[in-house]
Design an enzyme around this catalytic site. Structure first.
Site, PDB file in Angstrom:
ATOM      1  N   ALA A  60       0.727  -1.205   0.142  1.00 11.00           N
ATOM      2  CA  ALA A  60      -0.052  -0.063   0.005  1.00 11.00           C
ATOM      3  C   ALA A  60       0.825   1.216   0.026  1.00 11.00           C
ATOM      4  CB  ALA A  60      -0.935  -0.034   1.214  1.00 11.00           C
ATOM      5  N   GLY A 101       0.838  -5.105   0.824  1.00 13.46           N
ATOM      6  CA  GLY A 101      -0.364  -5.477  -0.145  1.00 13.46           C
ATOM      7  C   GLY A 101       0.011  -5.925  -1.561  1.00 13.46           C
ATOM      8  N   GLU A 104      -0.099  -9.433  -1.092  1.00 14.66           N
ATOM      9  CA  GLU A 104      -1.503  -9.787  -1.282  1.00 14.66           C
ATOM     10  C   GLU A 104      -2.573 -10.016  -2.664  1.00 14.66           C
ATOM     11  OE1 GLU A 104      -2.044  -6.864   2.075  1.00 14.66           O
ATOM     12  OE2 GLU A 104      -3.233  -8.510   3.202  1.00 14.66           O
ATOM     13  N   GLU A 124       4.058  -5.532   7.232  1.00  9.65           N
ATOM     14  CA  GLU A 124       3.188  -4.730   7.698  1.00  9.65           C
ATOM     15  C   GLU A 124       3.490  -4.329   9.187  1.00  9.65           C
ATOM     16  OE1 GLU A 124       2.331  -6.686   5.472  1.00  9.65           O
ATOM     17  OE2 GLU A 124       0.791  -5.887   4.305  1.00  9.65           O
TER      18      GLU A 124
HETATM   19  C1  LIG Z   1      -4.917  -2.429   3.614  1.00  5.67           C
HETATM   20  C2  LIG Z   1      -3.798  -2.528   3.856  1.00  5.67           C
HETATM   21  C3  LIG Z   1      -2.743  -3.416   3.104  1.00  5.67           C
HETATM   22  C4  LIG Z   1      -1.498  -3.596   2.991  1.00  5.67           C
HETATM   23  C5  LIG Z   1      -0.610  -2.594   3.760  1.00  5.67           C
HETATM   24  C6  LIG Z   1       0.715  -2.538   3.188  1.00  5.67           C
HETATM   25  O1  LIG Z   1       0.817  -2.920   2.043  1.00  5.67           O
HETATM   26  S1  LIG Z   1       1.638  -1.502   4.181  1.00  5.67           S
HETATM   27  C7  LIG Z   1       3.117  -1.566   3.182  1.00  5.67           C
HETATM   28  C8  LIG Z   1       3.982  -2.943   3.124  1.00  5.67           C
HETATM   29  N1  LIG Z   1       5.269  -2.656   2.699  1.00  5.67           N
HETATM   30  C9  LIG Z   1       6.429  -2.110   3.136  1.00  5.67           C
HETATM   31  O2  LIG Z   1       6.460  -1.938   4.181  1.00  5.67           O
HETATM   32  C10 LIG Z   1       7.432  -2.093   2.094  1.00  5.67           C
HETATM   33  C11 LIG Z   1       8.122  -0.636   2.512  1.00  5.67           C
HETATM   34  N2  LIG Z   1       9.209  -0.365   1.640  1.00  5.67           N
HETATM   35  C12 LIG Z   1      10.391  -0.830   1.759  1.00  5.67           C
HETATM   36  O3  LIG Z   1      10.550  -1.843   2.586  1.00  5.67           O
HETATM   37  C13 LIG Z   1      11.534  -0.448   0.977  1.00  5.67           C
HETATM   38  O4  LIG Z   1      11.119   0.661   0.366  1.00  5.67           O
HETATM   39  C14 LIG Z   1      11.977  -1.674  -0.143  1.00  5.67           C
HETATM   40  C15 LIG Z   1      10.753  -1.891  -0.955  1.00  5.67           C
HETATM   41  C16 LIG Z   1      12.389  -2.808   0.384  1.00  5.67           C
HETATM   42  C17 LIG Z   1      12.959  -0.792  -1.121  1.00  5.67           C
HETATM   43  O5  LIG Z   1      14.085  -0.475  -0.330  1.00  5.67           O
HETATM   44  P1  LIG Z   1      15.142   0.594  -0.905  1.00  5.67           P
HETATM   45  O6  LIG Z   1      16.231   0.755   0.043  1.00  5.67           O
HETATM   46  O7  LIG Z   1      15.704  -0.045  -2.373  1.00  5.67           O
HETATM   47  O8  LIG Z   1      14.418   1.889  -1.154  1.00  5.67           O
HETATM   48  P2  LIG Z   1      13.960   2.944  -0.223  1.00  5.67           P
HETATM   49  O9  LIG Z   1      13.013   2.352   1.031  1.00  5.67           O
HETATM   50  O10 LIG Z   1      14.557   3.845  -0.080  1.00  5.67           O
HETATM   51  O11 LIG Z   1      12.427   3.427  -0.908  1.00  5.67           O
HETATM   52  C18 LIG Z   1      12.665   4.361  -2.068  1.00  5.67           C
HETATM   53  C19 LIG Z   1      11.580   5.357  -2.012  1.00  5.67           C
HETATM   54  O12 LIG Z   1      10.040   4.710  -2.134  1.00  5.67           O
HETATM   55  C20 LIG Z   1       9.349   5.201  -1.080  1.00  5.67           C
HETATM   56  N3  LIG Z   1       8.595   4.001  -0.510  1.00  5.67           N
HETATM   57  C21 LIG Z   1       8.925   2.763  -0.314  1.00  5.67           C
HETATM   58  N4  LIG Z   1       8.021   1.841  -0.257  1.00  5.67           N
HETATM   59  C22 LIG Z   1       6.546   2.783  -0.121  1.00  5.67           C
HETATM   60  C23 LIG Z   1       5.511   2.485   0.033  1.00  5.67           C
HETATM   61  N5  LIG Z   1       4.817   1.352   0.271  1.00  5.67           N
HETATM   62  N6  LIG Z   1       4.627   3.492   0.000  1.00  5.67           N
HETATM   63  C24 LIG Z   1       5.029   5.051  -0.130  1.00  5.67           C
HETATM   64  N7  LIG Z   1       6.458   5.041  -0.472  1.00  5.67           N
HETATM   65  C25 LIG Z   1       7.289   4.073  -0.420  1.00  5.67           C
HETATM   66  C26 LIG Z   1      10.421   5.459   0.043  1.00  5.67           C
HETATM   67  O13 LIG Z   1       9.698   6.170   1.028  1.00  5.67           O
HETATM   68  C27 LIG Z   1      11.601   6.172  -0.681  1.00  5.67           C
HETATM   69  O14 LIG Z   1      10.966   7.552  -0.936  1.00  5.67           O
HETATM   70  P3  LIG Z   1      11.931   8.742  -0.884  1.00  5.67           P
HETATM   71  O15 LIG Z   1      11.030   9.728  -1.033  1.00  5.67           O
HETATM   72  O16 LIG Z   1      12.904   8.593  -2.242  1.00  5.67           O
HETATM   73  O17 LIG Z   1      12.822   8.714   0.502  1.00  5.67           O
END
Ligand SMILES: CC/C=C\CC(=O)SCCNC(=O)CCNC(=O)[C@H](O)C(C)(C)COP(=O)(O)OP(=O)(O)OC[C@H]1O[C@@H](n2cnc3c(N)ncnc32)[C@H](O)[C@@H]1OP(=O)(O)O
Length: 731
Positions: A60, A101, A104, A124
């Site tokens: 998400a 998500g 999912e 999550e």
């Molecule tokens: C009804 C609810 C259903 C579902 C709930 C969910 O899905 S909650 C979300 C679950 N997913 C996560 O927690 C994953 C989050 N992301 C990460 O762990 C890392 O970004 C990832 C995918 C491992 C990649 O890591 P990397 O070091 O390569 O990149 P970085 O983390 O620096 O991310 C780059 C920019 O993307 C933004 N971002 C990442 N994930 C999300 C997201 N899910 N939503 C919004 N934004 C996201 C992150 O903030 C970085 O942004 P920046 O502005 O460049 O700092």
């Protein structure tokens, strides 16, 4: 957005929302639209769902949480349902990460194929929530309850290979393969096959009969590992429903669990922490330089001076980051022991499959022990990691100045001492900085980088970049005694001893901290790191009980309150866990046991000073441990030593194991409300007076409360700086 195309009768829907293909509202809308289109197009026989660019959707859109847009339909669950109900085979084609998500929606598909180097998981829980799009009900049905509890309650990322071995991934595509092409072929082959059992909501949980014993096992583990955190417990309770209730009832339990968690302060703190972790790398020194315009130097070879506990850990970090690492230790015995430790650790990493054979031999070859300063003449950066003495450090910096090439950066791993003073003995103050690692350096995630007054933009950019290469949470701070972490933490330690003087015992204080969520209490940590460490630092500063001239009051140093209890403990040979006695005693295990001898030491001290012990409530204990630290945090912000409150919070989460679900000291203060925090500090200041200056209310905290009450944490700096920059401001 998503992109839609039809290739060879297969509809391909590719999520296109860079950088991570998060399932934002506009993406959800377009995904559902294209799914309906594919479903109704008679020429389409199957449907592939994939991600454009770097990755499959990673979940998400976290930015939407706690905002009304997150509630706008379609939800992720609507998409999952549509994929599963589809009459045409649906295939998730995973590359990069399929998380939250994202996984999912893959679970909603009838089949999943993944690139060999891709990662899957439901992380999550790390955001203080649960998988809210059916993940808690579908994952146990495919990988079993035990595995699902493990995956969801800890939130790990798992390789496609592991996923395949558990039946989650139907095919792993080898490196170099084209996931989209493989998915199209897979989809064609799936046409005409029965989809009944491929719809995960139709099948039952394989190890459902073991639900009670698995629940007990995982509850015990998470309570130990994530003390005080709500999300892992709620996750387990909701997963339990998958074994006991129908799919629909399980979904309802998931919905209720999500509702509870989203409303909790813990999820807000953890989501704050997610963004804070990323924000700290966007460093800036106002008016001088920032992460966007400063260019880091290329660092191929690093020197580490000193092979004690810190030096060894730092050398491992450098080797892991692919640096040629020269380790200088003049004492032959210490060098042999240090090098043996490092090589042993490399071997352990190899055996644990954290590195492969090739990486292990590269690291071993890159480790170069030297026994004189000339051995460091080719390095690009040196990290001095010897005992905390300004005199010794200055001598080392003078020697480094002579042997190191002019372009080399000279860094110190000091945990408290003045970087500018060290820089002053060199001819290259612009190339001097602090790199404060936390013990054990190869395990702890934090690197507190200190910019000296004259550190150049290139030097700052280089140490920040090196931290990133070491995969550490790297925070840039200014120079002062103890920098951010230890400057603030000193008051936490001091207050804990004052509490003992006034009526508490170590376990009582530690229990309050454990209840708050710390993995260990202040006195347990003291025993683990060794009570001799603090003693030697106090001795270096001339503070210990034995160094005072006759007639010095035992409880004062100059005009400040001082507790000598820590000194007494050391003088009794109670060096902590390694001596099997410290604040606690240890009988054949690492379990701390309250010791009557320590109690007597405290009781005798109170009697000698006519202190009438009183009952100290858990509330007072917690406030006295945490609020001085918060107050000092505001001073640190006011002085520009830390640029943002989240810099401080990340230092405490990653350097001092501060419980993530409270966000860190500054976020916690925001949660309590700054007016309430200030009120307690002011009351305590009235009681304590000038001998306890850590209770003197910070100017910044006072101003924010007086003018804004409890402003958003994101606005603290902006509001205060605006006012401070006005000509008539007396801040
Ligand atoms: C009804 C609810 C259903 C579902 C709930 C969910 O899905 S909650 C979300 C679950 N997913 C996560 O927690 C994953 C989050 N992301 C990460 O762990 C890392 O970004 C990832 C995918 C491992 C990649 O890591 P990397 O070091 O390569 O990149 P970085 O983390 O620096 O991310 C780059 C920019 O993307 C933004 N971002 C990442 N994930 C999300 C997201 N899910 N939503 C919004 N934004 C996201 C992150 O903030 C970085 O942004 P920046 O502005 O460049 O700092």
């Amino acid at each position: 957005m998503a992109k839609y195309s039809v290739e060879n009768e297969v509809a391909v829907i590719a999520v296109d929302n860079p950088p991570m293909n998060a399932l934002s509202h506009h993406v959800r809308k377009s995904l559902l639209k294209y799914l309906k289109e594919a479903e109704s197009d008679e020429k389409v026989t199957s449907i592939v769902l994939c991600g454009d660019g770097r990755t499959f959707p990673v979940g998400a859109d976290i930015k939407e949480f706690h905002k009304s847009v997150s509630k706008l339909g379609p939800t992720i669950l609507d998409i999952v349902d549509a994929l599963e109900k589809s009459k045409k085979p649906t295939i998730a084609a995973i590359h990069g990460n399929a998380l939250g998500g994202g996984l999912e929606i893959a679970l909603g598909c009838h089949y999943r194929i993944a690139m060999t180097n891709s990662k899957v998981g439901l992380p999550e829980v790390k955001l203080g929530i649960l998988p809210g799009a059916g993940g808690t009900q579908r994952l146990p049905r495919v990988i079993g309850l035990d595995n699902a509890m493990q995956w969801i309650a800890y939130g790990g990322h798992h390789s496609a290979g592991i996923g395949a071995s558990l039946g989650l991934i139907d095919r792993v595509v080898p490196q170099g393969g084209n996931i989209r092409e493989h998915a199209i072929l897979f989809a064609k082959a799936a046409v005409g096959k029965s989809l009944g059992q491929r719809r995960l909501s139709n099948i039952s949980v394989p190890d459902a009969a073991k639900v009670e014993s698995l629940m007990a096992k995982h509850l015990k583990e998470v309570s130990k590992k994530s003390r005080g955190a709500l999300a892992p417990i709620v996750c387990l309770q909701v997963i339990k429903s998958s074994a006991l209730l129908s799919y629909q009832e399980g979904l309802e339990s998931e919905r209720q669990g999500m509702f509870t968690l989203l409303a909790s302060s813990q999820s807000r703190a953890q989501i704050y922490s997610f963004f804070a972790e990323r924000q700290v790398s966007k460093w800036s020194v106002p008016g001088v330089t920032n992460y966007q315009n400063a260019v880091p130097m290329k660092v191929k070879a690093v020197g580490v001076v000193g092979l004690g506990t810190m030096g060894r850990g730092i050398a491992i970090c450098c080797l892991r980051a692919g640096k040629i690492t020269y380790v200088l230790e003049m004492n032959t015995k210490a060098q042999t022991a240090g090098v043996k430790y490092i090589r042993g650790y490399i071997e352990t990493m190899r055996k644990r499959k954290q590195i492969n054979d090739q990486q292990s031999s590269m690291m071993n070859n890159a480790l170069i022990p030297v026994d004189n300063y000339n051995g460091l003449k080719n390095v690009d950066l040196v990290i001095e990691a010897v005992f905390e003495s300004m005199k010794i450090k200055k001598e080392i910096f003078k020697k480094l100045e002579k042997v190191c090439k002019p372009s080399a950066i000279l860094a110190s791993n000091t945990s408290t001492l003045n970087i500018d003073e060290m820089a002053s003995v060199t001819k290259r103050p612009q190339k001097v900085a602090g790199m404060h690692f936390f013990a054990p350096a190869h395990i702890m995630m934090l690197l507190e980088n200190i910019r000296g007054e004259k550190s150049s933009p290139e030097t700052i950019a280089t140490i920040m970049d090196l931290g990133k290469q070491m995969r550490k949470t790297t925070v840039l701070v200014g120079n002062c005694h103890g920098f951010v972490g230890n400057r603030m933490f000193a008051y936490y330690t001091a207050e804990s001893s004052f509490l003992l003087e006034e009526g508490a015992y170590p376990k009582q204080v530690d229990d309050v901290l454990l209840d708050y969520g710390f993995a260990m209490g202040r006195f347990q940590v003291g025993d683990l790191s060794g009570t001799d460490i603090g003693y030697k630092i106090r001795r270096e500063r001339g503070l210990t009980h034995k160094q005072q001239p006759a007639g010095t009051p035992e409880r004062k140093r100059g005009d400040r309150r001082y507790s000598p209890l820590d000194d007494f403990l050391y003088e009794k040979g109670r060096y902590g866990l390694k001596a099997r006695k410290g604040w606690y005693k240890y009988e054949g295990s690492r379990t701390p046991i309250p010791d009557p001898e320590v109690r007597k030491m405290i009781d005798d001290f109170r009697k000698r000073h006519n202190i009438n012990p009183r009952h100290i409530s858990p509330e007072e204990t917690l406030q006295r441990m945490i609020f001085p630290l918060v107050n000092e945090g505001f001073n640190v912000l006011d002085e520009g030593i830390a640029a943002n409150p989240w810099d401080i919070d990340m230092i405490f989460q990653h350097g001092y194991a501060w419980p993530r679900h409270t966000g860190g000291p500054m976020y916690y203060a925001y949660t309590i409300g700054l007016p309430q925090v200030l009120k307690v500090i002011e009351e305590r200041w009235k009681l304590a007076g000038a001998s306890e200056p850590h209770w003197k209310p910070s100017k910044m905290l006072t101003w924010l409360v007086e003018h804004h009450g409890n402003p958003d944490i994101n606005d603290w700096i902006k509001l205060y700086k605006e006012r401070k920059s006005q000509p008539n401001s007396n801040l």
